[in-house]
Design a protein around this motif. Structure first.
Motif, short mmCIF file in Angstrom:
data_model
loop_
_atom_site.label_atom_id
_atom_site.label_comp_id
_atom_site.label_asym_id
_atom_site.label_seq_id
_atom_site.Cartn_x
_atom_site.Cartn_y
_atom_site.Cartn_z
N ASN A 1 7.42 -4.79 -71.34
CA ASN A 1 7.59 -6.23 -71.23
C ASN A 1 7.18 -6.94 -72.52
OD1 ASN A 1 8.32 -7.43 -68.38
ND2 ASN A 1 7.11 -5.58 -68.01
N LEU A 2 6.13 -6.44 -73.17
CA LEU A 2 5.69 -7.01 -74.43
C LEU A 2 6.76 -6.83 -75.51
CD1 LEU A 2 3.54 -8.39 -76.15
CD2 LEU A 2 2.52 -6.13 -76.55
N ASP A 3 7.36 -5.64 -75.54
CA ASP A 3 8.41 -5.37 -76.52
C ASP A 3 9.61 -6.28 -76.29
OD1 ASP A 3 6.93 -3.44 -77.77
OD2 ASP A 3 7.87 -1.74 -76.72
N GLN A 4 9.99 -6.46 -75.01
CA GLN A 4 11.11 -7.35 -74.69
C GLN A 4 10.78 -8.78 -75.13
OE1 GLN A 4 11.68 -8.39 -70.61
NE2 GLN A 4 13.78 -9.10 -70.90
N TYR A 5 9.57 -9.20 -74.85
CA TYR A 5 9.14 -10.55 -75.21
C TYR A 5 9.21 -10.77 -76.71
CZ TYR A 5 6.57 -14.88 -74.24
OH TYR A 5 6.21 -16.19 -74.09
N LYS A 6 8.75 -9.77 -77.46
CA LYS A 6 8.78 -9.86 -78.92
C LYS A 6 10.22 -9.93 -79.44
CE LYS A 6 4.41 -7.52 -79.98
NZ LYS A 6 3.80 -6.30 -80.57
N ASP A 7 11.14 -9.28 -78.72
CA ASP A 7 12.55 -9.31 -79.12
C ASP A 7 13.21 -10.65 -78.81
OD1 ASP A 7 12.44 -6.72 -80.07
OD2 ASP A 7 13.21 -5.83 -78.21
#
Length: 276
Positions: A63-69
């Motif tokens: 979820n953090l990676d998606q948010y950063k994207d």
């Protein structure tokens, strides 16, 4: 500085509402709080504690990676609309969406909430659980509900439906603050049915009270309030419709398909939901 909470699932519907949130922030000289939530799954008890941690860590990281994207994509949308100067504060939270919204409103001293009225993967439906329709009315801030088909544009005319109750005066004052910032006018509608308990003296009192404000009052006889409101929206070229959530299930009524079927304008007109 005003704070505007924008909950998002990064869908096209949410991204469309994001432009409205940016526009509101510019209007009131505010900043955006971008909220994205996710829920950790309930895992079978046969897993060991270490396995729990590994699974949860993996989900949180994903979820953090998606948010950063996604955040750079929102910044690009802001830039494309000439609103890149708006300050944005991203927040990623695990847990129930409604709880997260209420918690963030309180913690961040939010003045407005802006959200799309539909979303991907049943996102908005999470707001429509058994008790959610009435629970969301406990938010003590105005909520801008942005339909999927609503394109952001300058606000020239704000419609306001009223019953001429004492508490409606406070709501109208809040609408006037936005109108003043937008250099817009406000057109107030009262649908007068055969059972109305208002009088000419009440109408005159309101006219006198708001005589120096950019407000025009319309007392329109009619037994079908929804049809009268829709005609009013069209004839008076309303850009935003402000409504007070008299009913406890107001938001559930607002988000359901029956509402959009009965009031066609909802596909293009943002609604400002004001709370009692």
């Amino acid at each position: 500085m005003k704070k505007i909470l924008f909950p998002t699932d990064f869908s096209n519907v949410a991204n469309n509402a994001f432009v409205h949130a940016l526009g509101l922030a510019k209007l009131v000289h505010g900043e955006l709080v971008l909220l994205h939530t996710y829920e950790l799954p309930i895992i079978d008890s046969q897993f060991g504690v270490q396995n729990y941690k590994e699974i949860y860590d993996s989900i949180e990281l994903s979820n953090l990676d998606q948010y950063k994207d996604e955040i750079p994509k929102l910044r690009k949308i802001a830039q494309e609309n000439g609103l890149e100067a708006i300050k944005m504060n991203p927040i990623l939270k695990d847990g129930d969406l409604l709880h997260s919204i209420k918690e963030t409103v309180k913690k961040e001293n939010i003045d407005y909430v802006v959200m799309g009225t539909s979303g991907a993967n049943g996102w908005i439906e999470k707001l429509l659980g058994t008790n959610t329709g009435e629970a969301i009315t406990s938010l003590e801030v105005p909520v801008f509900c942005i339909p999927e088909g609503s394109k952001y544009s300058k606000i020239d005319t704000i419609g306001f439906t009223t019953r001429f109750r004492e508490k409606d005066k406070v709501a109208l004052q809040n609408v006037l603050k936005i109108a003043k910032a937008a250099h817009a006018k406000v057109k107030c509608l009262y649908v007068e049915t055969k059972d109305t308990d208002n009088s000419a003296a009440v109408y005159q009192e309101w006219e006198t009270l708001f005589k120096d404000a950019p407000v025009q009052f319309f007392i329109i006889p009619g037994e079908n309030a929804r049809e009268t409101i829709e005609d009013f929206i069209i004839s008076q070229e309303i850009d935003v419709l402000a409504m007070i959530s008299y009913k406890r299930n107001f938001f559930q009524w607002l988000f359901t398909s029956s509402f959009t079927e009965e009031m066609a304008f909802v596909s293009t007109i943002p609604i400002l939901a004001l709370h009692e």
